[in-house]
Design a protein around this motif. Structure first.
Motif, PDB file in Angstrom:
ATOM      1  N   HIS A 192      38.086  47.879  45.404  1.00 35.55           N
ATOM      2  CA  HIS A 192      38.169  46.896  44.321  1.00 35.55           C
ATOM      3  C   HIS A 192      37.243  45.733  44.634  1.00 35.55           C
ATOM      4  CE1 HIS A 192      39.644  44.468  41.060  1.00 35.55           C
ATOM      5  NE2 HIS A 192      40.096  43.530  41.883  1.00 35.55           N
ATOM      6  N   ILE A 193      36.303  45.479  43.719  1.00 36.10           N
ATOM      7  CA  ILE A 193      35.407  44.327  43.826  1.00 36.10           C
ATOM      8  C   ILE A 193      35.853  43.304  42.792  1.00 36.10           C
ATOM      9  CG2 ILE A 193      33.035  43.517  43.644  1.00 36.10           C
ATOM     10  CD1 ILE A 193      32.096  46.224  44.578  1.00 36.10           C
TER      11      ILE A 193
ATOM     12  N   LEU B 281      40.333  38.966  47.192  1.00 39.47           N
ATOM     13  CA  LEU B 281      40.913  40.142  46.546  1.00 39.47           C
ATOM     14  C   LEU B 281      39.979  41.352  46.587  1.00 39.47           C
ATOM     15  CD1 LEU B 281      42.568  38.501  43.397  1.00 39.47           C
ATOM     16  CD2 LEU B 281      43.610  39.039  45.602  1.00 39.47           C
ATOM     17  N   THR B 282      38.826  41.217  47.227  1.00 39.89           N
ATOM     18  CA  THR B 282      37.850  42.305  47.297  1.00 39.89           C
ATOM     19  C   THR B 282      38.090  43.143  48.546  1.00 39.89           C
ATOM     20  OG1 THR B 282      36.169  41.060  46.079  1.00 39.89           O
ATOM     21  CG2 THR B 282      35.399  42.859  47.481  1.00 39.89           C
ATOM     22  N   HIS B 283      38.171  44.440  48.339  1.00 35.97           N
ATOM     23  CA  HIS B 283      38.352  45.367  49.459  1.00 35.97           C
ATOM     24  C   HIS B 283      37.675  46.688  49.097  1.00 35.97           C
ATOM     25  CE1 HIS B 283      40.511  47.301  52.881  1.00 35.97           C
ATOM     26  NE2 HIS B 283      40.326  48.374  52.133  1.00 35.97           N
ATOM     27  N   VAL B 284      36.696  47.098  49.905  1.00 32.74           N
ATOM     28  CA  VAL B 284      36.019  48.380  49.698  1.00 32.74           C
ATOM     29  C   VAL B 284      35.929  49.089  51.044  1.00 32.74           C
ATOM     30  CG1 VAL B 284      34.686  47.699  47.666  1.00 32.74           C
ATOM     31  CG2 VAL B 284      33.771  47.277  49.967  1.00 32.74           C
ATOM     32  N   ASP B 285      35.741  50.396  50.996  1.00 35.98           N
ATOM     33  CA  ASP B 285      35.603  51.184  52.213  1.00 35.98           C
ATOM     34  C   ASP B 285      34.742  52.399  51.902  1.00 35.98           C
ATOM     35  OD1 ASP B 285      35.838  51.996  54.792  1.00 35.98           O
ATOM     36  OD2 ASP B 285      38.014  52.239  54.785  1.00 35.98           O
TER      37      ASP B 285
ATOM     38  N   ASP C 123      47.095  41.770  42.589  1.00 38.96           N
ATOM     39  CA  ASP C 123      46.614  41.148  43.829  1.00 38.96           C
ATOM     40  C   ASP C 123      46.918  42.040  45.030  1.00 38.96           C
ATOM     41  OD1 ASP C 123      49.324  40.918  43.802  1.00 38.96           O
ATOM     42  OD2 ASP C 123      49.395  38.789  44.324  1.00 38.96           O
ATOM     43  N   TYR C 124      46.787  43.347  44.831  1.00 37.10           N
ATOM     44  CA  TYR C 124      47.153  44.320  45.852  1.00 37.10           C
ATOM     45  C   TYR C 124      46.424  44.073  47.178  1.00 37.10           C
ATOM     46  CZ  TYR C 124      47.714  48.854  48.180  1.00 37.10           C
ATOM     47  OH  TYR C 124      47.990  49.839  49.084  1.00 37.10           O
ATOM     48  N   TYR C 125      45.138  43.715  47.112  1.00 33.40           N
ATOM     49  CA  TYR C 125      44.335  43.559  48.322  1.00 33.40           C
ATOM     50  C   TYR C 125      44.305  42.115  48.828  1.00 33.40           C
ATOM     51  CZ  TYR C 125      42.554  48.307  47.828  1.00 33.40           C
ATOM     52  OH  TYR C 125      42.453  49.670  47.752  1.00 33.40           O
TER      53      TYR C 125
END
Length: 279
Positions: free
Chosen positions: A102-103, A109-113, A180-182
């Motif tokens: 999620h960007i 709140l941004t989390h990528v992998d 707001d999961y991340y």
């Protein structure tokens, strides 16, 4: 037809109601997804195809492929990309890295992998390899909730795609709103590095098949050994079973012990007699 005064009054009432409803909306909603609601559990088939032919991605460049925000989704990802072999014991890897997660407008709140990719060797050619991935992949890892999919060039050199290179993303279902999961688990695109993990199911299958063959060979050898050493019931000689009496064995042991004691006594007597004769 309504009188002129009635129409003016109706227009004024509608304007007042509109202004009143706008006053209830927070001022910052236009810069976030907070005013949107993710679709809960409904199927929304959505197919996106992108032609990458002869495009160039500069070093550190990020190429957005898909955005379903604020919905986090599940589906299928297919990539044909320029690739290379870095280790003869591993399948070739794409030179660009597929990331997902999620960007958000907010860093927090941004989390990528990196997305685990599965190598499709039977559809690949020299220099251009085909990969597919699950969005998300609950077994191999990556971000668990995905709204965005991107390509990133983490190499120091620009990468130019080959003719025929492309991306196909098939979203099959929206799973809910990202919310707001991340929060508190920030991982930005350029904080990552390296290439995707690549899995070759055919290679794994060949290894498993070889192990299975070894097991089958061992079982076969054991079965042959047992067959060679087998004695059938009618191959045994006639006669009765051998019976053992443990009490008899003990009695025999005691008798033997007594005999030994008597022999020792006799030896002692003989020795004494010889000494007397000498005197």
């Amino acid at each position: 037809m309504l009188p002129q005064q009635t129409r003016i009054l109706a227009l004024m009432m509608a304007t007042l109601l509109s202004l009143g409803s706008l006053s209830l909306i927070p001022l910052d909603v236009y810069a976030s997804h907070s005013y949107e609601a993710g679709v809960q559990g409904d199927a929304i088939p959505d197919n996106t195809q992108i032609d990458l032919s002869q495009l160039t991605l500069p070093s550190g460049g990020v190429f957005p492929l898909y955005d379903a925000s604020p919905n986090f989704v599940s589906g299928h990802f297919l990539l044909r990309s320029v690739c290379a072999v870095f280790d003869e014991s591993e399948p070739p890897k794409p030179l660009v890295t597929v990331i997902a997660g999620h960007i958000d407008e907010e860093l927090n709140l941004t989390h990528v992998d990196k997305v685990p990719l599965y190598y499709v060797g039977q559809a690949s050619t020299a220099g251009s390899c085909v990969y597919h991935a699950h969005i998300p992949d609950p077994l191999e890892g990556g971000s668990p909730r995905i709204t965005d999919v991107d390509l990133v060039n983490y190499s120091p050199q620009p990468i130019t795609f080959n003719p025929g290179d492309a991306v196909d993303i098939n979203i099959q279902r929206s799973l809910g709103s990202i919310g707001d999961y991340y929060a508190g688990d920030r991982l930005l695109p350029l904080e990552l590095s390296g290439l995707n993990p690549v899995i070759d199911l055919n290679a794994d299958h060949e290894e498993a098949t070889e192990e299975e063959m070894n097991v089958q060979q061992t079982l076969g050898n054991l079965a042959q050994f047992r067959a060679d050493a087998a004695q059938l019931p009618f191959e045994l000689t006639n006669g009765n079973n051998q019976l053992l009496n443990m009490n008899d064995d003990n009695d025999n042991d005691n008798d033997n012990d007594n005999d030994n004691d008597n022999d020792n006594d006799n030896d002692n007597d003989n020795d004494n007699e010889e000494e007397n004769d000498d005197e």
